[in-house]
Design an enzyme around this catalytic site. Structure first.
Site, PDB file in Angstrom:
ATOM      1  N   ASP A  58       0.909  -1.205   0.142  1.00 51.50           N
ATOM      2  CA  ASP A  58      -0.050   0.138   0.085  1.00 51.50           C
ATOM      3  C   ASP A  58       0.905   1.063   0.076  1.00 51.50           C
ATOM      4  O   ASP A  58       1.978   1.242   0.493  1.00 51.50           O
ATOM      5  CB  ASP A  58      -0.957  -0.051   1.281  1.00 51.50           C
ATOM      6  CG  ASP A  58      -1.964  -1.076   1.150  1.00 51.50           C
ATOM      7  OD1 ASP A  58      -2.373  -1.437  -0.059  1.00 51.50           O
ATOM      8  OD2 ASP A  58      -2.645  -1.121   2.160  1.00 51.50           O
ATOM      9  N   HIS A  59       0.208   2.447  -0.533  1.00 52.54           N
ATOM     10  CA  HIS A  59       0.961   3.717  -0.531  1.00 52.54           C
ATOM     11  C   HIS A  59       0.121   4.526   0.626  1.00 52.54           C
ATOM     12  O   HIS A  59      -1.135   4.025   0.964  1.00 52.54           O
ATOM     13  CB  HIS A  59       0.629   4.432  -1.749  1.00 52.54           C
ATOM     14  CG  HIS A  59       1.178   4.151  -2.806  1.00 52.54           C
ATOM     15  ND1 HIS A  59       1.931   5.102  -3.643  1.00 52.54           N
ATOM     16  CD2 HIS A  59       1.804   2.980  -3.072  1.00 52.54           C
ATOM     17  CE1 HIS A  59       2.805   4.448  -4.606  1.00 52.54           C
ATOM     18  NE2 HIS A  59       2.561   3.255  -4.372  1.00 52.54           N
ATOM     19  N   PRO A  60       0.821   5.281   1.546  1.00 51.18           N
ATOM     20  CA  PRO A  60       0.075   6.209   2.444  1.00 51.18           C
ATOM     21  C   PRO A  60      -1.058   6.916   1.890  1.00 51.18           C
ATOM     22  O   PRO A  60      -0.623   7.625   0.988  1.00 51.18           O
ATOM     23  CB  PRO A  60       1.365   7.074   3.064  1.00 51.18           C
ATOM     24  CG  PRO A  60       2.242   7.128   1.968  1.00 51.18           C
ATOM     25  CD  PRO A  60       2.231   5.700   1.168  1.00 51.18           C
ATOM     26  N   GLN A  92      -0.039  10.862  -2.406  1.00 48.63           N
ATOM     27  CA  GLN A  92       0.209   9.412  -2.251  1.00 48.63           C
ATOM     28  C   GLN A  92       1.432   8.918  -3.110  1.00 48.63           C
ATOM     29  O   GLN A  92       1.765   7.828  -3.182  1.00 48.63           O
ATOM     30  CB  GLN A  92      -0.993   8.444  -2.741  1.00 48.63           C
ATOM     31  CG  GLN A  92      -2.382   8.868  -2.148  1.00 48.63           C
ATOM     32  CD  GLN A  92      -3.495   8.084  -2.616  1.00 48.63           C
ATOM     33  OE1 GLN A  92      -3.704   7.050  -1.958  1.00 48.63           O
ATOM     34  NE2 GLN A  92      -4.061   8.359  -3.894  1.00 48.63           N
TER      35      GLN A  92
END
Ligand SMILES: CC(C)(COP(=O)(O)OP(=O)(O)OC[C@H]1O[C@@H](n2cnc3c(N)ncnc32)[C@H](O)[C@@H]1OP(=O)(O)O)[C@@H](O)C(=O)NCCC(=O)NCCS
Length: 210
Positions: A80-82, A88
């Site tokens: 996942d990306h933040p 992002q």
């Protein structure tokens, strides 16, 4: 387990783990007779003995058991990306690469590493399936082509679809219990050679060794 490096073939001709030369491996380990196919990307993972991958497989932050079969275009643990930052885009954590800082933001990488996937022994993951972060796939399970696995899967259960749902078990519960108790995947090679042809008859096998 051995630290794995590229070789010219992905088919093991000996018990040494084989990794196709086109694959990219980072900080990962594999057991004997393990084979990693072409154009794979494997990061921070441990892959059990005899497990093999076909082409274009991605495996991030994952423990894979022994004798597992991973089809082409499978992705295990797409990271996942933040989502809670202004952007992002990966420049906020790969900040050194983009010349914004001297070092990268290790917190993001540590967060990804803490969401490991675990996969049991003798699992079959079908073409193009995706296994999401933190999931556990039980021994003997089947993941149908194109499935997206978002929840844990019980041993010897067949799942399909998006999100993946169980459709059946491979064997009745007493056979499953027998197989889990026998744990043939832990047998030494000599025993496997001796009993090799018995692997083809499930009822006789469980009756004899369960
Ligand atoms: C999951 C799988 C093993 C099930 O095989 P099966 O036991 O013969 O199952 P069936 O074909 O009888 O299908 C059972 C039901 O699941 C559905 N189904 C089967 N595979 C599916 C899949 N991948 N995605 C969504 N639904 C699927 C069928 O439509 C059927 O639904 P219905 O009961 O509503 O008619 C098989 O379909 C599969 O996906 N194999 C993976 C093949 C592969 O990727 N090989 C790569 C080479 S290693």
């Amino acid at each position: 387990m051995k630290h794995i490096h590229q070789t010219h073939s992905s088919i093991p001709s000996s018990s040494e783990p084989a990794v196709h030369e086109s694959s990219h491996i980072l900080n990962s380990f594999a057991g004997e007779w393990c084979s990693i196919g072409p154009n794979n990307k494997v990061i921070d993972s441990r892959i059990g003995a005899y497990t093999y991958t076909m082409d274009d497989v991605t495996i991030n932050y994952t423990e894979v058991g022994k004798f597992t079969s991973i089809a082409s275009h499978v992705c295990i643990n797409p990271v996942d990306h933040p989502m809670d930052r202004v952007t992002q885009h990966h420049m906020t954590y790969r900040r050194a690469d983009y010349g914004f800082a001297e070092t990268d933001d290790e917190d993001i990488f540590n967060w990804r590493k803490s969401n490991r996937v675990t996969i049991g022994h003798d699992v079959w993951i079908g073409h193009g399936a995706i296994v999401m972060k933190g999931v556990h796939i039980g021994t003997g399970a089947v993941v149908g082509s194109g499935a997206i696995v978002t929840k844990d899967i019980e041993p010897y259960t067949v799942v399909v679809g998006v999100p993946a749902k169980p459709i059946k078990t491979r064997f009745p519960q007493e056979i499953v219990d027998g197989l889990l108790q026998i744990a043939w995947w832990d047998w030494p090679r000599e025993l496997l050679e001796e009993r090799f042809y018995e692997l083809n008859n499930i009822n006789e096998f469980v009756k004899k060794y369960g």
